[in-house]
Design an enzyme around this catalytic site. Structure first.
Site, PDB file in Angstrom:
ATOM      1  N   GLU A 173       0.814  -1.225   0.000  1.00 58.20           N
ATOM      2  CA  GLU A 173       0.000   0.000   0.000  1.00 58.20           C
ATOM      3  C   GLU A 173       0.848   1.275   0.000  1.00 58.20           C
ATOM      4  OE1 GLU A 173      -2.927  -0.521   3.115  1.00 58.20           O
ATOM      5  OE2 GLU A 173      -3.423  -2.529   2.403  1.00 58.20           O
ATOM      6  N   ASN A 214       2.319  -5.001  -3.211  1.00 60.49           N
ATOM      7  CA  ASN A 214       0.929  -5.367  -2.971  1.00 60.49           C
ATOM      8  C   ASN A 214       0.115  -4.103  -2.713  1.00 60.49           C
ATOM      9  OD1 ASN A 214      -1.017  -7.561  -2.356  1.00 60.49           O
ATOM     10  ND2 ASN A 214      -0.949  -6.778  -0.259  1.00 60.49           N
ATOM     11  N   HIS A 250     -10.204  -6.580  -2.463  1.00 58.74           N
ATOM     12  CA  HIS A 250     -11.274  -6.439  -1.466  1.00 58.74           C
ATOM     13  C   HIS A 250     -12.462  -5.786  -2.164  1.00 58.74           C
ATOM     14  CE1 HIS A 250      -8.769  -7.632   1.906  1.00 58.74           C
ATOM     15  NE2 HIS A 250      -7.863  -6.734   1.573  1.00 58.74           N
ATOM     16  N   ASP A 280     -11.836 -10.889  -0.884  1.00 60.13           N
ATOM     17  CA  ASP A 280     -13.088 -11.104  -0.165  1.00 60.13           C
ATOM     18  C   ASP A 280     -14.123 -10.196  -0.816  1.00 60.13           C
ATOM     19  OD1 ASP A 280     -11.698  -9.545   2.852  1.00 60.13           O
ATOM     20  OD2 ASP A 280     -12.431  -8.560   1.028  1.00 60.13           O
TER      21      ASP A 280
HETATM   22  O1  G3I Z   1      -2.743  -7.427  18.739  1.00 60.26           O
HETATM   23  C1  G3I Z   1      -3.671  -6.520  19.331  1.00 60.26           C
HETATM   24  C2  G3I Z   1      -4.139  -7.043  20.684  1.00 60.26           C
HETATM   25  O2  G3I Z   1      -3.010  -7.063  21.579  1.00 60.26           O
HETATM   26  C3  G3I Z   1      -5.231  -6.130  21.234  1.00 60.26           C
HETATM   27  O3  G3I Z   1      -5.718  -6.664  22.445  1.00 60.26           O
HETATM   28  C4  G3I Z   1      -6.370  -6.038  20.199  1.00 60.26           C
HETATM   29  C5  G3I Z   1      -7.511  -5.163  20.641  1.00 60.26           C
HETATM   30  O4  G3I Z   1      -7.097  -3.821  20.539  1.00 60.26           O
HETATM   31  O5  G3I Z   1      -5.842  -5.503  18.961  1.00 60.26           O
HETATM   32  C6  G3I Z   1      -4.877  -6.376  18.405  1.00 60.26           C
HETATM   33  O6  G3I Z   1      -4.398  -5.811  17.211  1.00 60.26           O
HETATM   34  C7  G3I Z   1      -5.344  -5.917  16.128  1.00 60.26           C
HETATM   35  C8  G3I Z   1      -4.659  -6.687  14.977  1.00 60.26           C
HETATM   36  O7  G3I Z   1      -5.505  -6.732  13.825  1.00 60.26           O
HETATM   37  C9  G3I Z   1      -4.309  -8.128  15.384  1.00 60.26           C
HETATM   38  O8  G3I Z   1      -5.478  -8.828  15.686  1.00 60.26           O
HETATM   39  C10 G3I Z   1      -5.662  -4.504  15.649  1.00 60.26           C
HETATM   40  O9  G3I Z   1      -6.411  -3.857  16.657  1.00 60.26           O
HETATM   41  C11 G3I Z   1      -6.474  -4.573  14.370  1.00 60.26           C
HETATM   42  O10 G3I Z   1      -6.654  -3.273  13.822  1.00 60.26           O
HETATM   43  C12 G3I Z   1      -5.742  -5.412  13.320  1.00 60.26           C
HETATM   44  O11 G3I Z   1      -6.557  -5.492  12.164  1.00 60.26           O
HETATM   45  C13 G3I Z   1      -5.887  -6.047  11.027  1.00 60.26           C
HETATM   46  C14 G3I Z   1      -5.723  -4.944   9.988  1.00 60.26           C
HETATM   47  O12 G3I Z   1      -5.101  -5.495   8.802  1.00 60.26           O
HETATM   48  C15 G3I Z   1      -4.882  -3.825  10.494  1.00 60.26           C
HETATM   49  O13 G3I Z   1      -4.814  -2.802   9.505  1.00 60.26           O
HETATM   50  C16 G3I Z   1      -6.759  -7.138  10.456  1.00 60.26           C
HETATM   51  O14 G3I Z   1      -6.831  -8.232  11.369  1.00 60.26           O
HETATM   52  C17 G3I Z   1      -6.180  -7.635   9.132  1.00 60.26           C
HETATM   53  O15 G3I Z   1      -7.092  -8.532   8.501  1.00 60.26           O
HETATM   54  C18 G3I Z   1      -5.938  -6.461   8.194  1.00 60.26           C
HETATM   55  O16 G3I Z   1      -5.306  -6.952   7.041  1.00 60.26           O
HETATM   56  C19 G3I Z   1      -4.979  -5.950   6.038  1.00 60.26           C
HETATM   57  C20 G3I Z   1      -3.752  -6.415   5.324  1.00 60.26           C
HETATM   58  O17 G3I Z   1      -2.715  -6.623   6.248  1.00 60.26           O
HETATM   59  C21 G3I Z   1      -3.363  -5.419   4.244  1.00 60.26           C
HETATM   60  N1  G3I Z   1      -4.465  -5.206   3.293  1.00 60.26           N
HETATM   61  C22 G3I Z   1      -5.707  -4.782   3.972  1.00 60.26           C
HETATM   62  C23 G3I Z   1      -6.120  -5.803   5.007  1.00 60.26           C
HETATM   63  C24 G3I Z   1      -7.415  -5.406   5.645  1.00 60.26           C
HETATM   64  O18 G3I Z   1      -7.260  -4.200   6.349  1.00 60.26           O
END
Ligand code: G3I
Length: 361
Positions: A173, A214, A250, A280
């Site tokens: 990105e 990507n 997406h 997705d």
């Molecule tokens: O690890 C912390 C945890 O310690 C904490 O308790 C919890 C609650 O605050 O948050 C956890 O971190 C989360 C992380 O996922 C791991 O689960 C973040 O809040 C959350 O924002 C994060 O979301 C991820 C997101 O990327 C972040 O931008 C999604 O799971 C993931 O599916 C998403 O994937 C991205 C790709 O990497 C890039 N392309 C877009 C795609 C969708 O956004």
């Protein structure tokens, strides 16, 4: 329930007593709303069976939680997918939450699982504007210090998994929607040159890995994909080790871009691999049967838009089941984006994706 394609793989009546282990496995699959097929038939008519048959990957982004706690998740993952991507475990904030203090456990779990189940691994992601640890994001480092930190991160991470990750999303990105370079810690401090440096460092750390840039909203021919196309041409002309472009994909139901196949083809015509890396297809909830049918068509179209282009390496979904999808938490009022529902029943989208992968469909 997914249909076996008529005329290609009919159910075979077992001519010998069913071994206890196989009976148990079949019963276990039945428990999560999965196709009742003999092991041979299921292997041939799964997403993974079709993908293996044409030498491409069908992958899924994997969360460490369900990987370690949900046997229905791993049953579907290991039967249907021949590739995995770490949804979060290989991002910088997960790997090095404190400077020089690494947490490899979740990433190692995924790689070890993949090796044990003969699945390939896509590394995601080395250089991104998001999910950076706070010590890095707020460290106010100089350009020279930042280059040193980035090279160390790439050397350490790519080096650890050398030979076990077939493709890396090296840069994720990097562009804005209008085709300008996205402001980020990397772009702002190092300029666009960070991209070539990251690719070169990753290649030195694992010469066998395919190195990708990507992004999302680059599936259509638009200002963003034009800018990436021009950067890719420039990098290739400079001999930078760029091997592929990841089209995250997406989508919203009914909105797979009409120009997607031609757009992927122009990148392929540069000699690059193309991959759908995060597919997705979200639906406004509650999803109607008509929307679920359209989603099935969209999964078929999106997969064929890549698989119909030379050097398409494969299609990866951003998840296995609606149960753990990122979509509802990000797109309020949307969900049902994946081929399996919360109870692991295959949706019409499974059949659409299966038909996209099956060259005889
Ligand atoms: O690890 C912390 C945890 O310690 C904490 O308790 C919890 C609650 O605050 O948050 C956890 O971190 C989360 C992380 O996922 C791991 O689960 C973040 O809040 C959350 O924002 C994060 O979301 C991820 C997101 O990327 C972040 O931008 C999604 O799971 C993931 O599916 C998403 O994937 C991205 C790709 O990497 C890039 N392309 C877009 C795609 C969708 O956004």
């Amino acid at each position: 329930m997914p249909q076996t394609p008529s005329g290609t793989h009919r159910r075979r009546r077992l001519s010998r007593p069913v071994p206890l282990a196989l009976a148990g496995a079949l019963l276990a699959t039945a428990a999560v709303g999965l196709p009742h097929l003999s092991s041979e038939a299921s292997a041939a008519t799964t997403l993974r069976g079709y993908a293996d048959g044409r030498g491409v990957k069908i992958g899924a982004a994997v969360g460490d939680g369900p990987l370690t706690s949900d046997s229905s998740y791993t049953t579907v993952l290991d039967r249907e997918f021949n590739s995995v991507t770490a949804e979060n475990a290989m991002k910088w904030d997960a790997l090095e939450p404190s400077r020089n203090s690494y947490n490899w456990a979740a990433a190692d779990r995924l790689v070890n699982h993949a090796v044990a189940h003969n699945q390939g691994v896509r590394g995601h992601t080395l250089v991104w504007y998001a999910q950076l640890p706070s010590w890095l994001k707020n460290g106010n480092f100089s350009a020279s210090e930042l280059n040193t930190l980035l090279k160390k991160h790439i050397d350490t991470t790519v080096g650890r998994y050398k030979g076990r990750i077939y493709a890396w999303d090296v840069v994720n990105e990097a562009f804005n929607e209008d085709g300008s370079m996205r402001s980020s810690l990397w772009q702002d401090k190092l300029g666009t040159g960070y991209i070539a440096n990251a690719l070169r460092w990753a290649h030195a750390a694992d010469p066998a890995a395919k190195l990708y840039i990507n992004d999302y909203n680059i599936e259509a021919d638009n200002a963003k994909s034009d800018a990436l196309y021009n950067l890719a041409k420039q990098l290739l002309a400079q001999g930078v080790p760029l091997h592929g472009i990841g089209f995250q994909s997406h989508f919203e139901v009914g909105k797979v871009p009409a120009s997607m196949k031609a757009n992927l083809k122009r990148f392929s015509d540069l000699g690059l691999e193309v991959s759908v890396t995060e597919l997705d297809i979200r639906i406004p909830l509650p999803a109607s049967s008509a929307e679920l049918a359209q989603q099935s068509t969209d999964y078929k179209t999106a997969s064929e838009n890549c698989l119909g282009v030379p050097r398409c390496a494969g299609v990866t979904l951003w998840g296995v089941t609606d149960k753990y999808s990122w979509v509802p938490g990000t797109f309020s009022g949307y969900g049902a984006a994946l081929p399996y529902n919360e109870g692991y029943a295959a949706k019409p989208a499974y059949t659409g994706l299966s038909n996209g992968l099956n060259p005889n469909a």
